[in-house]
Scaffold this motif. Structure first.
Motif, PDB file in Angstrom:
ATOM      1  N   PRO A  78      18.818  21.567  10.329  1.00 44.74           N
ATOM      2  CA  PRO A  78      18.465  20.748   9.159  1.00 44.74           C
ATOM      3  C   PRO A  78      17.199  21.258   8.467  1.00 44.74           C
ATOM      4  CG  PRO A  78      18.998  19.371  11.039  1.00 44.74           C
ATOM      5  CD  PRO A  78      18.889  20.770  11.557  1.00 44.74           C
ATOM      6  N   ILE A  79      17.171  21.092   7.148  1.00 45.18           N
ATOM      7  CA  ILE A  79      16.022  21.464   6.337  1.00 45.18           C
ATOM      8  C   ILE A  79      15.473  20.209   5.680  1.00 45.18           C
ATOM      9  CG2 ILE A  79      15.269  22.703   4.254  1.00 45.18           C
ATOM     10  CD1 ILE A  79      17.288  24.865   4.955  1.00 45.18           C
ATOM     11  N   THR A  80      14.158  20.055   5.707  1.00 49.55           N
ATOM     12  CA  THR A  80      13.500  18.938   5.031  1.00 49.55           C
ATOM     13  C   THR A  80      12.828  19.463   3.772  1.00 49.55           C
ATOM     14  OG1 THR A  80      13.110  17.719   7.087  1.00 49.55           O
ATOM     15  CG2 THR A  80      11.734  17.158   5.190  1.00 49.55           C
ATOM     16  N   THR A  81      13.112  18.830   2.650  1.00 48.20           N
ATOM     17  CA  THR A  81      12.509  19.246   1.390  1.00 48.20           C
ATOM     18  C   THR A  81      11.733  18.092   0.774  1.00 48.20           C
ATOM     19  OG1 THR A  81      12.946  20.122  -0.839  1.00 48.20           O
ATOM     20  CG2 THR A  81      14.603  18.647   0.082  1.00 48.20           C
ATOM     21  N   LEU A  82      10.624  18.417   0.163  1.00 47.96           N
ATOM     22  CA  LEU A  82       9.927  17.442  -0.654  1.00 47.96           C
ATOM     23  C   LEU A  82      10.695  17.245  -1.953  1.00 47.96           C
ATOM     24  CD1 LEU A  82       6.134  18.383  -0.383  1.00 47.96           C
ATOM     25  CD2 LEU A  82       7.250  16.380   0.587  1.00 47.96           C
ATOM     26  N   TYR A  83      10.645  16.067  -2.503  1.00 47.02           N
ATOM     27  CA  TYR A  83      11.189  15.856  -3.842  1.00 47.02           C
ATOM     28  C   TYR A  83      10.298  14.878  -4.578  1.00 47.02           C
ATOM     29  CZ  TYR A  83      13.309  11.316  -2.469  1.00 47.02           C
ATOM     30  OH  TYR A  83      13.527  10.027  -2.054  1.00 47.02           O
ATOM     31  N   LEU A  84      10.469  14.814  -5.885  1.00 45.69           N
ATOM     32  CA  LEU A  84       9.694  13.915  -6.713  1.00 45.69           C
ATOM     33  C   LEU A  84      10.533  12.701  -7.068  1.00 45.69           C
ATOM     34  CD1 LEU A  84       8.030  16.424  -9.226  1.00 45.69           C
ATOM     35  CD2 LEU A  84       7.298  15.804  -6.913  1.00 45.69           C
ATOM     36  N   LYS A  85       9.930  11.526  -6.971  1.00 47.30           N
ATOM     37  CA  LYS A  85      10.595  10.289  -7.364  1.00 47.30           C
ATOM     38  C   LYS A  85       9.623   9.483  -8.221  1.00 47.30           C
ATOM     39  CE  LYS A  85       9.250   7.428  -3.375  1.00 47.30           C
ATOM     40  NZ  LYS A  85       9.730   6.616  -2.237  1.00 47.30           N
ATOM     41  N   PRO A  86      10.122   8.508  -8.969  1.00 48.51           N
ATOM     42  CA  PRO A  86       9.220   7.717  -9.817  1.00 48.51           C
ATOM     43  C   PRO A  86       8.140   7.004  -9.005  1.00 48.51           C
ATOM     44  CG  PRO A  86      11.491   7.385 -10.473  1.00 48.51           C
ATOM     45  CD  PRO A  86      11.532   8.148  -9.186  1.00 48.51           C
ATOM     46  N   LYS A  87       6.949   6.994  -9.560  1.00 43.73           N
ATOM     47  CA  LYS A  87       5.831   6.331  -8.890  1.00 43.73           C
ATOM     48  C   LYS A  87       5.977   4.813  -8.904  1.00 43.73           C
ATOM     49  CE  LYS A  87       1.727   8.029  -9.611  1.00 43.73           C
ATOM     50  NZ  LYS A  87       0.419   8.372 -10.268  1.00 43.73           N
TER      51      LYS A  87
END
Length: 209
Positions: A78-87
């Motif tokens: 498995p790979i963990t990625t950061l992502y952007l979501k609304p604040k």
């Protein structure tokens, strides 16, 4: 400098950094030329120099997924990625994209209200974007710190004076005309000291004069 400004609203997005090995993938907080130009070409059939950035309306979160080996029919590590979501809840990530006006002016009606996807893991639901506003802007050329990632060969078309005063270089992937293969090309990265349209600068500074 006259530019065409696109105002975007985005649900969530992953614009990953290039990485080799490991199981953690960082996420950028800018919209590089490589990402937005690829999306504009794929969804709207246009090739135009462009670059963008996210407004301060996002926060980081993590998403874990497995890459499946289609030959062996097994999942890899498995790979963990950061992502952007609304604040803020019930809000969207806000972003701005700037493109060369002379090549983008005829696209205003086509782009306004259009939806597309950009970035990584689009099949997982990431990258859904809507162009909610398109307008012409005049931006003064100022000296300061660049806040975008832009192909070096396209910098002047977007009003960035070359050569830069004190560049920070990196590389962005440039697909071929068929979007099958491509090459990495040198780019100006955030932190470069340049003379450029004010809208592309993090801050103005004249410490070298």
């Amino acid at each position: 400098m006259k530019l065409l400004e696109l105002y975007l609203e985005i649900d969530s997005v992953i614009i990953g950094e290039r990485f080799k090995g490991g199981t953690f993938r960082p996420c950028q907080t800018t919209i590089p030329s490589s990402t937005i130009e690829g999306a504009l070409k794929h969804y709207f059939g246009v090739e135009v120099p462009a670059v963008g950035f996210f407004e301060d309306t996002y926060e980081f979160d993590e998403f874990t997924y497995s890459i499946r080996d289609k030959v062996l029919n097994i999942s890899k590590l498995p790979i963990t990625t950061l992502y952007l979501k609304p604040k803020s809840p019930h809000k969207k990530i806000e972003a701005k994209v700037y493109m060369l006006y002379s090549k983008g002016a005829g696209l205003k009606d086509k782009l306004k209200g259009a939806e597309f996807r950009m970035g990584a893991l689009k099949s997982k639901g990431f990258g859904k974007s809507k162009i909610v506003e398109v307008k012409e802007v005049e931006s003064e050329i100022k000296q300061g710190i660049l806040k975008v990632r832009v192909f070096e060969e396209e910098a002047e078309e977007l009003g960035i004076q070359m050569p830069p005063i004190s560049p920070v270089y990196g590389y962005l992937f440039k697909p071929d005309r068929f979007s099958i293969e491509g090459v990495y090309k040198r780019a100006l990265f955030p932190g470069s000291l340049v003379k450029a349209p004010k809208v592309l600068l993090k801050e103005e500074t004249y410490y070298d004069e």
